[in-house]
Design a protein around this motif. Structure first.
Motif, short mmCIF file in Angstrom:
data_model
loop_
_atom_site.label_atom_id
_atom_site.label_comp_id
_atom_site.label_asym_id
_atom_site.label_seq_id
_atom_site.Cartn_x
_atom_site.Cartn_y
_atom_site.Cartn_z
N THR A 34 0.92 -1.29 -0.18
CA THR A 34 -0.08 -0.04 0.00
C THR A 34 0.95 1.20 0.06
N ASN A 35 0.24 2.36 -0.10
CA ASN A 35 1.04 3.65 0.03
C ASN A 35 1.79 3.75 1.12
N GLY A 36 3.10 3.77 0.85
CA GLY A 36 4.05 4.01 2.20
C GLY A 36 3.89 5.09 3.05
N SER A 37 3.28 6.12 2.45
CA SER A 37 2.95 7.37 3.17
C SER A 37 2.00 7.18 4.18
N ASN A 38 0.91 6.02 3.88
CA ASN A 38 0.12 5.78 4.76
C ASN A 38 0.26 4.80 5.43
N GLY A 39 1.45 4.34 5.85
CA GLY A 39 1.95 3.23 6.71
C GLY A 39 1.69 2.00 6.01
N ASP A 391 -6.81 9.31 0.72
CA ASP A 391 -5.72 8.88 -0.06
C ASP A 391 -5.46 7.50 -0.28
N ALA A 392 -6.31 6.60 -0.26
CA ALA A 392 -6.26 5.13 -0.72
C ALA A 392 -5.41 4.68 -1.66
N GLY A 393 -5.45 5.82 -2.67
CA GLY A 393 -4.56 5.51 -3.99
C GLY A 393 -5.00 4.25 -4.58
#
Length: 475
Positions: A34-39, A391-393
């Protein structure tokens, strides 16, 4: 909903989703992406930078209350161990806050992962573990085997809110060990092939017909390789079978290889040997030194090699689609597409999935309340809440129903990955999973650099993992 058990669930779930997979025509530690910025996770399934200055913070998502037994009618505080940074903030606000609204007797204390799995192991050994924790799903079998996790089957057997049919077959299977559930899937990802339509067109290939077989991939890739003016390296490459997410595990399934046979680990399966031989063929044909030089140049760009426009084909995960919106350096000036990975002649196109999960560490102080939290955050409600974040991307949920609800298949690039999930493979659920993973990379490096023959090296891996299993069994 009818209550079912692990193995029966898996079989029924497989039948259900394999039908869907036919329309598609048609994989260290984890996952995933998953998007690294969201952990989330990056392409190697390692947790992204999760602490981000929040290593010593906790986040109580409801008012203070006294820890008492649930049966008394008073609030019980349970501890959740998770990633820090923006993930902590958002997850508490979006998911945990809603859980507490529905469960007024349970308060969740969020503790930031401090020290990773080593710290969690220490807490479990000391009898002071959190009630719920995040864990790479790839590690579930290993942790279950050493007695570090609570067996969740006891809860599933009396609770019809959790069913294997709610998850993709491979995702559910990876959360089980010896037909017993030890985790609830949190996230997932998988792999496909990205192709540069512009380079294909320049090479005289049809940009709308990406390779379906390994034979086609080899032929197309050869036409795209272009050496530098002085011939000392490559200006562009067609394909490198060990770049990004393409390595022995990935290619083994594309060649029809099987890592297990019953309870036996089979890293020297003939088709896995063929996969490694094929990879070595690229190292010999295109010169390992020249390929390494090209990779060094790509590394200095600071972006995924595919987005430089210098790579014809690359295997990677759905998460690199996030680069298009989150990475200012990524502004493709070429046409590109995504398709299922090519497979060896006679074998179906497939993929492999990784991801994280929620577990109940051994010795959890409030197992009943922890189960209530687990089935919420790992179930439909919690999964959907998290999937709906702004921001689930390009995340993929581990639950088909959530993916359907989010209509993510309306994104044609992401649809390729979603459609592959029903047939996604997963790494062996074994007490020596990490050891096997490390061994495959060790021998891959040796083989590519001409320091051993694939068959002999993989026979060595087989011997080593069997010996490691024997050591664990004798303890």
């Amino acid at each position: 909903m009818d209550k079912k058990k692990g193995t029966l669930h898996l079989r029924k779930g497989m039948l259900k989703y394999l039908v869907a997979a036919l329309s598609v025509c048609l994989v260290l530690t984890g996952c995933g992406g998953t998007n690294g910025s969201n952990g989330g996770t990056n392409g190697s399934n390692e947790p992204a930078n999760t602490n981000q200055g929040a290593a010593n913070k906790t986040n109580d998502t409801s008012e203070k209350s006294t820890d008492t037994d649930k049966s008394s009618g008073e609030k019980v505080t349970i501890e959740l161990w998770g990633w820090g940074g923006t993930f902590q903030t958002k997850y508490a606000e979006i998911v945990l806050k809603e859980f507490e609204k529905e469960h007024p007797n349970i308060k969740v204390k969020y503790t930031v992962d401090q020290g990773g799995t080593d710290k969690l192991t220490t807490l479990i050994a000391g009898g002071t573990p959190p009630d719920v924790a995040i864990l790479d799903r790839f590690m579930v079998g290993q942790w279950a085997a050493k007695g570090s996790l609570e067996n969740l089957q006891q809860f599933v057997d009396i609770d019809d809110e959790v069913s294997a049919d709610d998850y993709y077959p491979g995702v559910w299977a990876e959360a089980n060990y010896k037909d017993q559930l030890y985790a609830l899937p949190m996230s997932t990802d998988n792999r496909a092939i990205y192709y540069n339509k512009t380079l294909m067109k320049e090479a005289g290939l049809d940009p709308e017909k990406p390779p379906v077989t390994i034979t086609e991939l080899d032929s197309m890739a050869e036409k795209i390789f272009k050496k530098t003016a002085n011939g000392s390296g490559y200006e562009q490459v067609g394909f490198i079978p060990w770049m990004n997410q393409t390595y022995l595990y990935t290619q083994s399934w594309n060649f029809g290889g099987e890592w297990t046979k019953g309870d036996e680990l089979t890293p020297n399966d003939p088709q896995i040997v063929k996969a490694l031989e094929w990879m070595v063929g690229y190292a010999k044909k295109y010169d390992m030194a020249k390929i390494n030089k090209f990779n060094d140049v790509m590394g200095k760009t600071g972006i995924n090699p595919f987005w430089t426009g210098k790579v014809g084909f690359v295997v990677d995960g759905n998460w690199i689609l996030n680069d298009l919106t989150s990475n200012a350096k990524v502004k493709p000036t070429f046409e590109w597409g995504v398709a299922p990975m090519p497979s060896a002649d006679g074998y179906p196109q497939t993929t492999w999935a990784g991801g994280h999960s929620w577990v109940m560490p051994k010795g959890a102080k409030h197992p009943k309340e922890a189960w209530e939290l687990l089935k919420f955050i790992g179930g439909y409600k919690g999964t959907l809440l998290w999937a709906k974040r702004a921001d689930a991307g390009n995340d993929i949920s581990a639950m088909p129903a959530v993916n359907d609800e989010m209509k993510i298949s309306e994104n044609p690039n992401l649809k390729v990955f979603v459609d592959l999930m029903p047939v996604a493979h997963y790494r062996p659920v074994t007490p020596v999973g990490q050891f096997l993973w490390d061994e495959t990379f060790r021998v891959q490096g040796l083989a590519l650099n001409g320091k051993g023959e694939p068959k002999k090296l993989l026979d060595e891996v087989k011997k080593n993992v069997d010996n490691e299993l024997k050591k664990l069994e004798s303890k």
